[in-house]
Scaffold this motif. Structure first.
Motif, PDB file in Angstrom:
ATOM      1  N   SER A  20      33.527  48.972  56.593  1.00 55.60           N
ATOM      2  CA  SER A  20      32.941  50.085  55.849  1.00 55.60           C
ATOM      3  C   SER A  20      32.801  49.738  54.368  1.00 55.60           C
ATOM      4  CB  SER A  20      33.815  51.336  55.990  1.00 55.60           C
ATOM      5  OG  SER A  20      35.054  51.131  55.340  1.00 55.60           O
ATOM      6  N   VAL A  21      31.922  50.501  53.699  1.00 54.77           N
ATOM      7  CA  VAL A  21      31.779  50.339  52.254  1.00 54.77           C
ATOM      8  C   VAL A  21      33.103  50.621  51.560  1.00 54.77           C
ATOM      9  CG1 VAL A  21      30.641  51.277  50.197  1.00 54.77           C
ATOM     10  CG2 VAL A  21      29.304  50.848  52.265  1.00 54.77           C
ATOM     11  N   ALA A  22      33.854  51.586  52.073  1.00 54.04           N
ATOM     12  CA  ALA A  22      35.150  51.926  51.475  1.00 54.04           C
ATOM     13  C   ALA A  22      36.102  50.733  51.517  1.00 54.04           C
ATOM     14  CB  ALA A  22      35.765  53.125  52.192  1.00 54.04           C
ATOM     15  N   THR A  23      36.057  49.965  52.605  1.00 51.59           N
ATOM     16  CA  THR A  23      36.945  48.799  52.718  1.00 51.59           C
ATOM     17  C   THR A  23      36.575  47.735  51.688  1.00 51.59           C
ATOM     18  OG1 THR A  23      37.301  49.183  55.081  1.00 51.59           O
ATOM     19  CG2 THR A  23      37.738  46.963  54.261  1.00 51.59           C
ATOM     20  N   VAL A  24      35.276  47.504  51.509  1.00 50.58           N
ATOM     21  CA  VAL A  24      34.840  46.540  50.499  1.00 50.58           C
ATOM     22  C   VAL A  24      35.286  46.997  49.115  1.00 50.58           C
ATOM     23  CG1 VAL A  24      32.857  45.395  49.435  1.00 50.58           C
ATOM     24  CG2 VAL A  24      32.867  45.831  51.893  1.00 50.58           C
ATOM     25  N   SER A  25      35.160  48.291  48.847  1.00 47.95           N
ATOM     26  CA  SER A  25      35.578  48.832  47.558  1.00 47.95           C
ATOM     27  C   SER A  25      37.072  48.623  47.342  1.00 47.95           C
ATOM     28  CB  SER A  25      35.236  50.324  47.485  1.00 47.95           C
ATOM     29  OG  SER A  25      35.644  50.866  46.251  1.00 47.95           O
ATOM     30  N   LYS A  26      37.859  48.798  48.405  1.00 53.74           N
ATOM     31  CA  LYS A  26      39.305  48.574  48.284  1.00 53.74           C
ATOM     32  C   LYS A  26      39.614  47.119  47.916  1.00 53.74           C
ATOM     33  CE  LYS A  26      40.718  52.170  51.584  1.00 53.74           C
ATOM     34  NZ  LYS A  26      41.332  52.437  52.911  1.00 53.74           N
ATOM     35  N   VAL A  27      38.885  46.193  48.528  1.00 55.72           N
ATOM     36  CA  VAL A  27      39.095  44.773  48.215  1.00 55.72           C
ATOM     37  C   VAL A  27      38.762  44.511  46.752  1.00 55.72           C
ATOM     38  CG1 VAL A  27      38.305  42.425  48.687  1.00 55.72           C
ATOM     39  CG2 VAL A  27      38.710  44.014  50.585  1.00 55.72           C
ATOM     40  N   LEU A  28      37.651  45.070  46.294  1.00 55.08           N
ATOM     41  CA  LEU A  28      37.255  44.864  44.904  1.00 55.08           C
ATOM     42  C   LEU A  28      38.285  45.416  43.933  1.00 55.08           C
ATOM     43  CD1 LEU A  28      33.434  45.645  45.032  1.00 55.08           C
ATOM     44  CD2 LEU A  28      34.461  43.489  44.339  1.00 55.08           C
ATOM     45  N   ASN A  29      38.904  46.533  44.306  1.00 58.12           N
ATOM     46  CA  ASN A  29      39.849  47.190  43.408  1.00 58.12           C
ATOM     47  C   ASN A  29      41.298  46.744  43.623  1.00 58.12           C
ATOM     48  OD1 ASN A  29      38.065  48.992  41.911  1.00 58.12           O
ATOM     49  ND2 ASN A  29      37.737  50.014  43.869  1.00 58.12           N
ATOM     50  N   GLY A  30      41.489  45.725  44.495  1.00 55.76           N
ATOM     51  CA  GLY A  30      42.819  45.173  44.689  1.00 55.76           C
ATOM     52  C   GLY A  30      43.776  46.077  45.437  1.00 55.76           C
ATOM     53  N   ARG A  31      43.257  46.994  46.229  1.00 53.91           N
ATOM     54  CA  ARG A  31      44.117  47.889  47.005  1.00 53.91           C
ATOM     55  C   ARG A  31      44.855  47.090  48.062  1.00 53.91           C
ATOM     56  NH1 ARG A  31      41.850  53.158  47.322  1.00 53.91           N
ATOM     57  NH2 ARG A  31      43.270  53.554  49.074  1.00 53.91           N
ATOM     58  N   GLY A  32      46.073  47.546  48.416  1.00 54.93           N
ATOM     59  CA  GLY A  32      46.900  46.805  49.353  1.00 54.93           C
ATOM     60  C   GLY A  32      46.711  47.186  50.799  1.00 54.93           C
ATOM     61  N   ASP A  33      45.991  48.262  51.082  1.00 53.49           N
ATOM     62  CA  ASP A  33      45.872  48.739  52.462  1.00 53.49           C
ATOM     63  C   ASP A  33      44.683  48.113  53.182  1.00 53.49           C
ATOM     64  OD1 ASP A  33      44.256  50.042  50.659  1.00 53.49           O
ATOM     65  OD2 ASP A  33      44.294  51.977  51.709  1.00 53.49           O
ATOM     66  N   VAL A  34      44.551  46.783  53.038  1.00 54.29           N
ATOM     67  CA  VAL A  34      43.538  46.004  53.749  1.00 54.29           C
ATOM     68  C   VAL A  34      44.225  44.769  54.305  1.00 54.29           C
ATOM     69  CG1 VAL A  34      41.350  44.763  53.580  1.00 54.29           C
ATOM     70  CG2 VAL A  34      41.728  46.775  52.150  1.00 54.29           C
ATOM     71  N   SER A  35      43.974  44.461  55.580  1.00 53.08           N
ATOM     72  CA  SER A  35      44.651  43.323  56.206  1.00 53.08           C
ATOM     73  C   SER A  35      44.228  42.021  55.529  1.00 53.08           C
ATOM     74  CB  SER A  35      44.317  43.263  57.693  1.00 53.08           C
ATOM     75  OG  SER A  35      42.977  42.841  57.879  1.00 53.08           O
ATOM     76  N   PRO A  36      45.125  41.028  55.503  1.00 53.84           N
ATOM     77  CA  PRO A  36      44.794  39.742  54.859  1.00 53.84           C
ATOM     78  C   PRO A  36      43.535  39.096  55.444  1.00 53.84           C
ATOM     79  CG  PRO A  36      47.141  39.879  55.288  1.00 53.84           C
ATOM     80  CD  PRO A  36      46.533  41.062  55.961  1.00 53.84           C
ATOM     81  N   VAL A  37      43.347  39.210  56.761  1.00 53.21           N
ATOM     82  CA  VAL A  37      42.181  38.593  57.390  1.00 53.21           C
ATOM     83  C   VAL A  37      40.901  39.260  56.907  1.00 53.21           C
ATOM     84  CG1 VAL A  37      40.976  38.185  59.567  1.00 53.21           C
ATOM     85  CG2 VAL A  37      43.455  37.851  59.428  1.00 53.21           C
ATOM     86  N   THR A  38      40.921  40.602  56.881  1.00 53.96           N
ATOM     87  CA  THR A  38      39.733  41.334  56.419  1.00 53.96           C
ATOM     88  C   THR A  38      39.474  41.060  54.947  1.00 53.96           C
ATOM     89  OG1 THR A  38      40.090  43.090  58.041  1.00 53.96           O
ATOM     90  CG2 THR A  38      38.712  43.626  56.137  1.00 53.96           C
ATOM     91  N   ARG A  39      40.541  41.028  54.156  1.00 56.85           N
ATOM     92  CA  ARG A  39      40.383  40.782  52.730  1.00 56.85           C
ATOM     93  C   ARG A  39      39.733  39.420  52.490  1.00 56.85           C
ATOM     94  NH1 ARG A  39      42.623  43.020  48.466  1.00 56.85           N
ATOM     95  NH2 ARG A  39      44.110  44.143  49.778  1.00 56.85           N
TER      96      ARG A  39
END
Length: 355
Positions: A20-39
């Motif tokens: 999702s777009v939200a997941t990409v945004s989390k990666v950009l903002n350094g959020r921790g609730d994204v799995s290492p593989v997805t990140r």
């Protein structure tokens, strides 16, 4: 520059990554609730798509100014200082910030261009730079306008905007001045052979020599860099020729200052034994001993024109011409004089330590 592709969006990257777009945004903002593989997958695709997260520009925010990067490919010198002064003055007139840098990572073209765009630069002004097709493509992909001052090469891509001076006319005027003083053994000591500005100055020199029926003797044309040390070493080589020149046209003031030092080390008097003409008319030219005869480039005006042109491109405006040339002017000072009578002995060439 080539036609700019559409800038990658969060949705573009999200679709490629299958998230999702939200997941990409989390990666950009350094959020921790994204799995290492997805990140890892998202970060890789962000780089592949040359995604640039631009700073937010808020209405009425005084801190958010149009910012132009003025980038040098070498250390500051008298030439680039004049360019920067003109750029800064033009920026102040239009409420734009000028950031000066020395290129360090342009070999990584994509990361270099993304870094400029991510930092919020509205355009890039490159000073005496040698640009590659990869660098031009990278700037185009992040939609960053480019203006080049005195490019060292001629990019094959159409549409690269550049600012320079009438280099051919300047080379012609410098050589005609020496010819009018009676010199016939005139050498040219220039910058890189592939540099567009150097080629034009050399062509002006050759045109003046041919028109006057003066031969360009073997070894009288030398290429190097636009550096002081090239004047020192190149001048020494010219003085060792079987028929040493009585005058030298240097491709820039820094080279001319090096020739002055080489002449001093050999016991040659300037201008009695050797006349020297430079190119640029930096502040140092007036302080040299003797003051340097040189071709004035309007360096500050060139910096100002480049900044104003870059801002117009950043605003989506069209420019009338992709190349602007400002007029040069010969400034006669104390480093040139009539040629010594043919056959008059030169003082013995004493060799001293050269600093």
């Amino acid at each position: 520059m080539p036609a700019s592709p559409r800038r990658a969006t969060l949705a573009t990257v999200a679709a490629s990554a299958g998230v999702s777009v939200a997941t990409v945004s989390k990666v950009l903002n350094g959020r921790g609730d994204v799995s290492p593989v997805t990140r890892s997958r998202v970060e890789s695709l962000l780089e592949q798509h040359d995604y640039v997260a631009l700073p937010q520009r808020r209405r009425g925010d005084a801190a958010v100014l149009d910012t132009i990067e003025v980038e040098l490919d070498d250390d500051l010198n008298a030439y680039s200082t004049e360019i920067i002064q003109g750029a800064v003055r033009a920026g102040a007139e239009v409420d734009a910030a000028i950031v000066v840098s020395i290129r360090t990572d342009a070999d990584r073209a994509g990361a270099w261009a993304r870094g400029l765009a991510t930092a919020g630069r509205r355009a890039l002004v490159a000073v005496t730079s040698e640009l590659t097709a990869e660098q031009l493509t990278a700037l185009s992909r992040v939609r960053l306008p480019l203006v080049v001052i005195d490019p060292l090469n001629l990019p094959q891509t159409r549409g690269v905007t550049s600012v320079g001076s009438t280099n051919f006319a300047g080379g012609l005027a410098a050589t005609q001045h020496l010819l009018a003083l009676g010199h016939r053994r005139i050498a040219y000591l220039g910058g890189p052979a592939t540099a567009a500005c150097n080629q034009a100055r050399l062509h002006g020199y050759r045109a003046a020599m041919e028109a006057a029926g003066a031969a360009v003797l073997p070894g009288y044309v030398r290429a190097g860099h636009f550096h002081y040390q090239d004047g020192v070493t190149g001048g020494a080589v010219l003085f060792d020729l079987p028929e040493a020149p009585t005058a030298i046209f240097a491709g820039c003031d820094d080279i001319a200052f090096g020739v002055l030092e080489a002449a001093r080390a050999r016991g040659l008097r300037v201008p009695e034994d050797l006349s020297i003409v430079g190119f640029d008319d930096t502040q140092v030219a007036r302080m040299a001993s003797p003051p340097l005869t040189t071709v004035r480039q309007p360096l500050r005006e060139m910096g100002g024109v480049a900044v104003r042109t870059a801002l117009r491109l950043a605003a989506g405006e069209r420019v009338d011409s992709h190349h602007v040339e400002l007029a040069t002017e010969l400034v006669v000072r104390g480093s040139t004089a009539p040629a010594p009578p043919e056959g008059s002995p030169r003082p013995p060439l004493t060799r001293h330590a050269v600093g």
